[in-house]
Design a protein around this motif. Structure first.
Motif, PDB file in Angstrom:
ATOM      1  N   MET A 172       0.649  -1.288   0.099  1.00 12.76           N
ATOM      2  CA  MET A 172      -0.001   0.155  -0.067  1.00 12.76           C
ATOM      3  C   MET A 172       0.950   1.289   0.009  1.00 12.76           C
ATOM      4  SD  MET A 172      -1.333   0.597   4.051  1.00 12.76           S
ATOM      5  CE  MET A 172      -0.019   0.801   5.231  1.00 12.76           C
ATOM      6  N   ARG A 173       0.378   2.398  -0.297  1.00  5.50           N
ATOM      7  CA  ARG A 173       1.015   3.666  -0.304  1.00  5.50           C
ATOM      8  C   ARG A 173       0.698   4.267   0.860  1.00  5.50           C
ATOM      9  NH1 ARG A 173      -0.558   7.556  -3.665  1.00  5.50           N
ATOM     10  NH2 ARG A 173       1.543   8.272  -4.361  1.00  5.50           N
ATOM     11  N   LEU A 188       7.758  15.294   3.195  1.00  7.86           N
ATOM     12  CA  LEU A 188       6.986  14.238   3.545  1.00  7.86           C
ATOM     13  C   LEU A 188       6.779  13.423   2.040  1.00  7.86           C
ATOM     14  CD1 LEU A 188       4.455  15.888   5.838  1.00  7.86           C
ATOM     15  CD2 LEU A 188       5.731  14.242   6.514  1.00  7.86           C
ATOM     16  N   THR A 189       7.199  12.217   2.201  1.00  5.16           N
ATOM     17  CA  THR A 189       6.965  11.567   0.663  1.00  5.16           C
ATOM     18  C   THR A 189       6.259  10.400   0.915  1.00  5.16           C
ATOM     19  OG1 THR A 189       9.122  10.574   1.165  1.00  5.16           O
ATOM     20  CG2 THR A 189       9.271  12.725  -0.316  1.00  5.16           C
ATOM     21  N   VAL A 190       5.621   9.997  -0.296  1.00  2.00           N
ATOM     22  CA  VAL A 190       4.963   8.590  -0.378  1.00  2.00           C
ATOM     23  C   VAL A 190       5.702   7.538  -0.561  1.00  2.00           C
ATOM     24  CG1 VAL A 190       3.021   7.550  -1.449  1.00  2.00           C
ATOM     25  CG2 VAL A 190       2.828   9.878  -1.042  1.00  2.00           C
ATOM     26  N   THR A 191       5.705   6.357   0.186  1.00  2.00           N
ATOM     27  CA  THR A 191       6.245   5.181  -0.219  1.00  2.00           C
ATOM     28  C   THR A 191       5.373   3.994  -0.322  1.00  2.00           C
ATOM     29  OG1 THR A 191       8.356   3.890   0.472  1.00  2.00           O
ATOM     30  CG2 THR A 191       6.878   5.001   2.205  1.00  2.00           C
ATOM     31  N   ASP A 192       6.084   2.936  -0.650  1.00  3.16           N
ATOM     32  CA  ASP A 192       5.217   1.536  -0.575  1.00  3.16           C
ATOM     33  C   ASP A 192       5.652   0.816   0.887  1.00  3.16           C
ATOM     34  OD1 ASP A 192       3.573   1.768  -2.928  1.00  3.16           O
ATOM     35  OD2 ASP A 192       5.267   1.416  -4.045  1.00  3.16           O
ATOM     36  N   ILE A 206       3.757   6.107  10.809  1.00  2.00           N
ATOM     37  CA  ILE A 206       2.915   6.609   9.821  1.00  2.00           C
ATOM     38  C   ILE A 206       2.011   7.558  10.712  1.00  2.00           C
ATOM     39  CG2 ILE A 206       0.838   6.357   8.289  1.00  2.00           C
ATOM     40  CD1 ILE A 206       2.257   3.688   7.693  1.00  2.00           C
ATOM     41  N   LEU A 207       1.871   8.943  10.406  1.00  2.00           N
ATOM     42  CA  LEU A 207       1.233  10.039  11.079  1.00  2.00           C
ATOM     43  C   LEU A 207      -0.232   9.944  10.815  1.00  2.00           C
ATOM     44  CD1 LEU A 207       3.381  13.203  10.684  1.00  2.00           C
ATOM     45  CD2 LEU A 207       3.172  11.877  12.576  1.00  2.00           C
ATOM     46  N   GLY A 208      -1.363  10.791  11.582  1.00  2.23           N
ATOM     47  CA  GLY A 208      -2.399  10.728  11.060  1.00  2.23           C
ATOM     48  C   GLY A 208      -3.414  10.130  12.544  1.00  2.23           C
ATOM     49  N   ILE A 209      -3.917  11.232  13.195  1.00  5.69           N
ATOM     50  CA  ILE A 209      -4.641  10.835  14.360  1.00  5.69           C
ATOM     51  C   ILE A 209      -6.213  10.683  14.018  1.00  5.69           C
ATOM     52  CG2 ILE A 209      -2.942  12.361  15.979  1.00  5.69           C
ATOM     53  CD1 ILE A 209      -5.365  14.271  16.123  1.00  5.69           C
ATOM     54  N   GLU A 210      -6.483  10.780  13.058  1.00  3.05           N
ATOM     55  CA  GLU A 210      -8.029  10.475  12.725  1.00  3.05           C
ATOM     56  C   GLU A 210      -8.239  10.028  11.187  1.00  3.05           C
ATOM     57  OE1 GLU A 210     -10.491  13.784  12.081  1.00  3.05           O
ATOM     58  OE2 GLU A 210      -8.739  15.335  11.844  1.00  3.05           O
ATOM     59  N   GLY A 211      -9.384   9.565  10.946  1.00  2.00           N
ATOM     60  CA  GLY A 211      -9.752   8.970   9.745  1.00  2.00           C
ATOM     61  C   GLY A 211     -10.875   8.599   9.430  1.00  2.00           C
ATOM     62  N   TYR A 269       1.143   4.089  17.543  1.00  3.39           N
ATOM     63  CA  TYR A 269       0.898   3.342  16.455  1.00  3.39           C
ATOM     64  C   TYR A 269       0.455   4.019  15.207  1.00  3.39           C
ATOM     65  CZ  TYR A 269      -3.961   3.320  17.693  1.00  3.39           C
ATOM     66  OH  TYR A 269      -5.475   3.787  17.753  1.00  3.39           O
ATOM     67  N   ASP A 270       0.695   3.320  14.079  1.00  2.00           N
ATOM     68  CA  ASP A 270       0.556   3.895  12.717  1.00  2.00           C
ATOM     69  C   ASP A 270      -0.817   4.430  12.534  1.00  2.00           C
ATOM     70  OD1 ASP A 270       3.230   3.478  12.195  1.00  2.00           O
ATOM     71  OD2 ASP A 270       2.799   1.696  11.181  1.00  2.00           O
ATOM     72  N   GLY A 271      -0.814   5.512  11.933  1.00  4.69           N
ATOM     73  CA  GLY A 271      -1.975   6.347  11.738  1.00  4.69           C
ATOM     74  C   GLY A 271      -2.864   6.400  10.352  1.00  4.69           C
ATOM     75  N   SER A 272      -3.293   7.330   9.848  1.00  4.27           N
ATOM     76  CA  SER A 272      -4.044   7.510   8.909  1.00  4.27           C
ATOM     77  C   SER A 272      -3.469   7.945   7.396  1.00  4.27           C
ATOM     78  CB  SER A 272      -5.298   8.195   8.847  1.00  4.27           C
ATOM     79  OG  SER A 272      -5.050   9.534   9.209  1.00  4.27           O
ATOM     80  N   TYR A 273      -2.155   8.314   7.284  1.00  2.00           N
ATOM     81  CA  TYR A 273      -1.408   8.753   5.990  1.00  2.00           C
ATOM     82  C   TYR A 273      -1.286   7.744   5.363  1.00  2.00           C
ATOM     83  CZ  TYR A 273      -1.230  13.630   7.978  1.00  2.00           C
ATOM     84  OH  TYR A 273      -1.191  14.747   8.637  1.00  2.00           O
ATOM     85  N   ALA A 274      -2.468   6.921   4.980  1.00  3.60           N
ATOM     86  CA  ALA A 274      -2.154   5.452   4.455  1.00  3.60           C
ATOM     87  C   ALA A 274      -3.344   5.205   3.596  1.00  3.60           C
ATOM     88  CB  ALA A 274      -1.644   4.511   5.261  1.00  3.60           C
ATOM     89  N   GLU A 275      -3.258   4.001   2.913  1.00  7.43           N
ATOM     90  CA  GLU A 275      -4.468   3.565   2.030  1.00  7.43           C
ATOM     91  C   GLU A 275      -5.002   2.489   3.135  1.00  7.43           C
ATOM     92  OE1 GLU A 275      -3.200   3.628  -2.710  1.00  7.43           O
ATOM     93  OE2 GLU A 275      -2.467   1.946  -1.407  1.00  7.43           O
ATOM     94  N   TYR A 276      -4.584   2.046   4.077  1.00  4.04           N
ATOM     95  CA  TYR A 276      -5.060   1.106   5.056  1.00  4.04           C
ATOM     96  C   TYR A 276      -4.324   1.522   6.450  1.00  4.04           C
ATOM     97  CZ  TYR A 276      -6.782  -1.648   1.192  1.00  4.04           C
ATOM     98  OH  TYR A 276      -7.338  -2.175   0.147  1.00  4.04           O
ATOM     99  N   THR A 277      -5.017   1.326   7.382  1.00  3.42           N
ATOM    100  CA  THR A 277      -4.656   1.375   8.995  1.00  3.42           C
ATOM    101  C   THR A 277      -5.193   0.453   9.747  1.00  3.42           C
ATOM    102  OG1 THR A 277      -4.087   2.960  10.539  1.00  3.42           O
ATOM    103  CG2 THR A 277      -6.349   3.211   9.901  1.00  3.42           C
TER     104      THR A 277
END
Length: 326
Positions: A1-2, A15-19, A60-65, A95-103
């Motif tokens: 996933m990205r 802030l770069t997108v990776t797999d 992986i940042l992101g405290i909400e989604g 733990y990893d957050g929402s800056y991703a296709e899946y969390t």
């Protein structure tokens, strides 16, 4: 996933997108396919390497989604394809957050909902509505017909609190440091928009003789003594945020700072403070046009997260910056 994986403090354009691998489901946790998320000040702080001790790299940042259930453990009551929201509880920090296709998030902080509102609208809501609603209810016990002062009204939580309080039947006084933003406050539900010069108590009492019933403090330590003076005996101040960055008052003396009979509380809850029935009511109010979510700008795709961070830090248009994963 990205995904955007943070390995060290960086500037927004780094802030770069990776797999990375899609997270495996484990007992007590739910895997979500992320459709949208809001960008928050705490994520900027984490990106800068100034977060609390519960934060660690890589992350992986992101405290909400918001999104849909991709996989859930038996007995969770959740089914694949179901629309859900999640926020807080260590998400994007411990733990990893929402800056991703899946969390992957704990079952207990997943809130199901059903609405035809677009993802860009729903994606703005979880953190700011949970914080605003929790402050008004758990923190203040606000009731219909009461008067509410919001100190720091053009913040996302301030705008949301005004809209929710108005929908609850309160009279809202809200503040901004900029005279050109008073109309924004009125647009989101404020009955009285006040320009904050640091001393508001006397002006508040001109509008509400005896003081307001409740006050939501979002500016922080420097404003708190004046906010307390604007509240009637038996009223309550809830300290929820610190836009000033100052969470404490030097040489704090309760007898000198807190007026007799005025209550001082704090709020800092999580997903469990926004019940599914309450979120459903808020979504219905938005769909009916009674409640307006505070959205500054919608960004499309993970590649636009750096721009969202830059726009948030610039302090431009009030409201939430939302990233939609198309």
């Amino acid at each position: 996933m990205r995904a955007i994986v943070l390995t060290r403090p960086v500037a927004p354009d780094q802030l770069t997108v990776t797999d990375v691998p899609v997270p495996d489901v484990r007992p007590g946790w739910v895997r979500l396919r992320i459709k949208a998320f809001g960008v928050n000040e705490s994520e900027v702080t984490s990106r800068q390497g100034e977060s609390d001790p519960d934060f660690s790299f890589p992350r992986i940042l992101g405290i909400e989604g918001v999104g849909i259930v991709d996989a859930a453990p038996d007995g969770s009551g959740l089914t694949p394809g179901q629309k859900v929201a999640t926020m807080m509880g260590g998400m994007g920090r411990s733990y990893d957050g929402s800056y991703a296709e899946y969390t992957l998030v704990p079952v207990g902080q997943v809130i199901p909902f059903d609405t035809d509102l677009p993802w860009e609208t729903v994606g703005a809501l979880p953190e700011m509505f949970q914080t605003a609603y929790g402050s008004l209810t758990t923190g203040l016990g606000l009731r219909p017909g009461q008067t509410l002062l919001i100190r720091g009204g053009t913040s996302t939580v301030g705008l949301s609190a005004a809209a929710l309080a108005k929908d609850m039947g309160a009279t809202v006084l809200s503040t901004t440091r900029r005279a050109d933003r008073t109309e924004v406050l009125r647009e989101y539900g404020a009955d009285h928009a006040l320009v904050d010069d640091g001393e508001l108590a006397d002006r508040v009492r001109e509008l509400c003789p005896g003081g307001v019933d409740a006050a939501l403090e979002l500016v922080g330590g420097p404003a708190l003594p004046d906010t307390l003076r604007a509240v009637r005996p038996g009223g309550t101040v809830c300290f929820t945020g610190s836009l000033s960055g100052e969470w404490t008052i030097p040489d704090f003396s309760p007898f000198a700072v807190i007026p007799i009979g005025v209550r001082l509380t704090v709020y800092g809850g999580g997903a469990t403070d926004l019940p599914a029935a309450v979120l459903d009511r808020q979504l219905r109010s938005i769909a009916a046009g009674r409640l307006k979510p505070a959205v500054a700008k919608v960004h499309h795709g993970l590649d636009q997260v750096p721009r969202a961070h830059i726009d948030l830090e610039s302090g431009g248009a009030p409201g939430k910056h939302v990233v939609v994963l198309d």
